[in-house]
Design an enzyme around this catalytic site. Sequence first.
Site, PDB file in Angstrom:
ATOM      1  N   ASP A 168       0.850  -1.187   0.000  1.00 50.52           N
ATOM      2  CA  ASP A 168       0.000   0.000   0.000  1.00 50.52           C
ATOM      3  C   ASP A 168       0.884   1.235   0.000  1.00 50.52           C
ATOM      4  O   ASP A 168       2.014   1.212   0.508  1.00 50.52           O
ATOM      5  CB  ASP A 168      -0.901   0.015   1.238  1.00 50.52           C
ATOM      6  CG  ASP A 168      -1.889   1.172   1.215  1.00 50.52           C
ATOM      7  OD1 ASP A 168      -2.904   1.060   0.513  1.00 50.52           O
ATOM      8  OD2 ASP A 168      -1.642   2.190   1.887  1.00 50.52           O
ATOM      9  N   ILE A 171       0.198   8.837   2.282  1.00 51.10           N
ATOM     10  CA  ILE A 171       0.977   9.996   2.706  1.00 51.10           C
ATOM     11  C   ILE A 171       0.736  10.242   4.192  1.00 51.10           C
ATOM     12  O   ILE A 171      -0.416  10.248   4.634  1.00 51.10           O
ATOM     13  CB  ILE A 171       0.590  11.253   1.898  1.00 51.10           C
ATOM     14  CG1 ILE A 171       0.766  10.992   0.392  1.00 51.10           C
ATOM     15  CG2 ILE A 171       1.429  12.461   2.321  1.00 51.10           C
ATOM     16  CD1 ILE A 171       0.222  12.098  -0.481  1.00 51.10           C
ATOM     17  N   HIS A 172       1.808  10.454   4.943  1.00 51.44           N
ATOM     18  CA  HIS A 172       1.700  10.651   6.384  1.00 51.44           C
ATOM     19  C   HIS A 172       2.589  11.806   6.847  1.00 51.44           C
ATOM     20  O   HIS A 172       3.513  12.216   6.143  1.00 51.44           O
ATOM     21  CB  HIS A 172       2.080   9.383   7.143  1.00 51.44           C
ATOM     22  CG  HIS A 172       1.160   8.232   6.897  1.00 51.44           C
ATOM     23  ND1 HIS A 172      -0.026   8.087   7.566  1.00 51.44           N
ATOM     24  CD2 HIS A 172       1.245   7.196   6.031  1.00 51.44           C
ATOM     25  CE1 HIS A 172      -0.639   7.002   7.132  1.00 51.44           C
ATOM     26  NE2 HIS A 172       0.099   6.439   6.200  1.00 51.44           N
ATOM     27  N   GLU A 291      -2.378  21.873   9.631  1.00 53.09           N
ATOM     28  CA  GLU A 291      -3.075  20.780   8.964  1.00 53.09           C
ATOM     29  C   GLU A 291      -4.231  21.309   8.113  1.00 53.09           C
ATOM     30  O   GLU A 291      -4.535  22.503   8.122  1.00 53.09           O
ATOM     31  CB  GLU A 291      -3.587  19.772  10.006  1.00 53.09           C
ATOM     32  CG  GLU A 291      -2.480  18.932  10.638  1.00 53.09           C
ATOM     33  CD  GLU A 291      -1.967  17.826   9.723  1.00 53.09           C
ATOM     34  OE1 GLU A 291      -2.404  17.760   8.551  1.00 53.09           O
ATOM     35  OE2 GLU A 291      -1.133  17.025  10.179  1.00 53.09           O
TER      36      GLU A 291
END
Length: 493
Positions: A168, A171-172, A291
Amino acid sequence: MSETKKQPVHDLRSAIALLQSLKGEFVSTDTEVDPHAELSGVYRYVGAGGTCERPTRKGPAMMFNKVKGFPDVRVVTGLMSTRERVGHLLDCAPEKLGFLLKDSVHHAVAPVVISEKPLCQEVVHYAEDPEFDLRTLLPAPTNTEEDAGPYFTMGMCYASDPETHESDITIHRLCIQSRDELSMWLTPGRHIDAFREKAEKAGKPLPISISIGVDPAIEIAACFEPPTTPLGFNELSIAGALRGKPVELAPCVSINEKAIAHAEIVIEGELLPNVRVREDQNTNTGKAMPEFPGYTGEAKAELPVIKVKAVTHRKHPILQTTLGPSGEHVSMAGIPTEASILDMLERAMPGRVLNVNAHTSGGGKLLAVIQFKKSAPVDEGRQRQAALIAFAAFSELKHVILVDDDVDVFDTDDILWAMQTRFQGDVDIATIAGVRCHPLDPSQQPGYSASITQQGMTTKTIFDCTVPWHMKAHFERSKFKEVDVKRFLPDFE
């Protein structure tokens, strides 16, 4: 957008070349920039858009050719910060991007592993070298002066299930913690977190590669989530469908995993079992980084740790980064959201939903505008069923606005016009309390509402701004004569 076919995109550099050929889509600067807060501060004004602090705007992508302390690395940001630019990069009309992504899921092209030496390994740095230090090797930006540290925000994290070996990509949030360690925040439900948990239960590290600076098709595809791409579905196959050819992978040099062969930079490492770190241990700010909702996230007390084994890169690499609240997040998260909703709704009620916009104000995650066509009396009420299906298609969706087929879902003024003239609060709002959503929404906490028992829960709301079927004749928009404007203004576009 036939003109984009003259310069097919296959990696970051070809994507940049395409944008450079288009008026107003790309700018660069030779003025030295500090990656600590200054770089993001500049782009906030130039073209970040999204939910960034005002003033900001929708503007061009930007290359920083001289980065303080890093003479050999350039930094680029904002490649996908407007929907129109994503259309150029994927050779698709902006309003049809959700449909393109939806169709690509059903025509997946699996990635392949190449045998020749990949471009991403032209230069190799091993962490066992005493001089190795992530902090001086790569100019990871610090987005604000409050950030927990430097962050890699556009790393394509690739790992495999230790039992099934299915892979898999996603994006982190990755924060540099030391010369060879990164913290990694995995929101609940992400596939790589499931792989990490399996490895941790077995007491083993999980090999992981982080490819930075790749074809934008990969970056968009990586943002698909369940149920559209369930556990075991490799999102690289969606990127393969978008380009009509497989994504090429290459074996890593220091771990048993693969990386994207054309990446500018690859960080290779292992997620360590039972090791946790405080995200802001080096700054003690209590903050993480900005964020998508437009707020700076709280630093997490205990995050998994990636022990870096090597960094490989192309000669004179380009580090790609993004601002968390920028329009780029809207493109990457929102267009796959639209595709997932369109896919489920077309199967449930063919021909009724004409389009979906995962709106900028929700960062591509929290708000969807659904254009619904009522064709018969029996369609009354089905528009609200469509909203319920949308919530099932994308669990992190918080609000749905329903509009009629004469309202442009990509025009905020038109959406708000529908809300002002086709909506009554006592009959056109439907709520569902106590549902899990996205933990980064700061209103989703018990102190905000008694209905919220723990952080990350919310009340999901449907705003039905469609005209009741029996009243359609009272809500016809004014009709203007169709004319050829170019007869009066030849250069009109």
